[in-house]
Design a protein around this motif. Sequence first.
Motif, mmCIF file in Angstrom:
data_model
loop_
_atom_site.group_PDB
_atom_site.id
_atom_site.type_symbol
_atom_site.label_atom_id
_atom_site.label_comp_id
_atom_site.label_asym_id
_atom_site.label_seq_id
_atom_site.Cartn_x
_atom_site.Cartn_y
_atom_site.Cartn_z
ATOM 1 N N LEU A 65 -34.388 -80.549 -33.512
ATOM 2 C CA LEU A 65 -34.389 -80.225 -32.088
ATOM 3 C C LEU A 65 -33.186 -80.852 -31.386
ATOM 4 O O LEU A 65 -32.603 -80.248 -30.475
ATOM 5 C CB LEU A 65 -35.694 -80.720 -31.456
ATOM 6 N N ARG A 69 -30.487 -78.657 -29.229
ATOM 7 C CA ARG A 69 -30.299 -78.894 -27.798
ATOM 8 C C ARG A 69 -28.917 -79.471 -27.488
ATOM 9 O O ARG A 69 -28.353 -79.201 -26.418
ATOM 10 C CB ARG A 69 -31.383 -79.841 -27.296
ATOM 11 N N GLU A 147 -41.491 -79.997 -28.976
ATOM 12 C CA GLU A 147 -40.772 -80.326 -27.749
ATOM 13 C C GLU A 147 -41.746 -80.538 -26.588
ATOM 14 O O GLU A 147 -41.563 -81.443 -25.768
ATOM 15 C CB GLU A 147 -39.774 -79.226 -27.420
#
Length: 286
Positions: A65, A69, A147
Motif C-alpha cells: 500500500l 500511495r 487501508e
Amino acid sequence: MNPDNPVLDDPPEGLDEVLPEVVDHVAVARLYGEPLFDLPRDLYIPPDALRVFLEAFEGPLDLLLYLIRKQNFNILDIPMAAVTRQYLSYVDEIRASNLELAAEYLLMAAMLIEIKSRMLLPPKKTADGEEAEDPRAELVRRLLEYEQMKIAAQRLADMPQYGRDFLRAQVYVEQALVPRFPDVSVLDLQSAWRDILKRAKLVQHHRISREELSVREHMSIVLRKLQGRKFVEFADLFDVTQGTPLLVVTFIAMLELAKETLIELTQAEAFAPIYVRLAYTPSDTP
C-alpha cells in the motif's frame, strides 16, 4: 624555505606541541580530539552496529500500500510490473539481514508474480460467456480493507488515551466528624403530612369558632419542643386533637424553620420514619 620541498625547514614556535609524536602513518581516528593511530585490540563492534534501518512496515500489505500511495497509482488499476519490481527490491534488502522477517514478504512477492503472469495470458471467458474476473481483484479488495482498518486505527490512536495523554484527577477531601444523615425528599415529607391529616380526621370534633393562629408563635413552640432532645419524630410534633387548622399552622411553622436552617429533617434510610432536630454547627475544638 626550500623551494623544491614545500615542507617547513624550521616549524614555527608552538607547532611541535600540536603535531603527534607518531608521524610515520596517518591517524585512523580521533578520540576526544586526540589522534588515534592504532585500533584497540579488545574493541568489539557488534554486527548490527552498522545496520541501515529501512522504513518500518507492519507487513506485506502495508509495504504494498505504501508503494502504491507514494507514487499515486490507481489502486483499482495497479501497474503490476512497476510495483512488483519495487517490492522485490525491498524484499532483497530485508532478506539479507533478517530471513525470518522476509518469509511473509516473499509469500506476497510470489502472489504478485502470479498475478502478473495471469495478466500476460489471454483472458478466458467463463461458462456463461462473461469476462473473467480481473486477477488483481482479490488483491485490490484486501488492500482497500487494510487501508480502512489502518485509517480507523490511526483515528483511535489520535484520540486522547488515559495514561498517555491525560491522567485521572484525584482529590482527597477530609470528611467531617459529624455524621451526615440523608436528606428528606419532598415525596417523603408529603407522605408523612398526609398521614398526620388522616389521623386528625379520625379524632376531630365539629366546632364552630374563629381563631387567629400565628406562624411565628408556633415556630417558637416547635423550637421549645426540640430543646434538650436529640431527635423528635415528625408525627410527635403535631397534636391531632386540636384540629386541622392548628396542624396546618404547625406544619407551615416547621417549613419556615427548615427554610431558615433552624431545624433539620432527617431519616436513617429511604422510607424510614422522619425525625426532626435542632440544627447546630459543631464548635471548633482548640
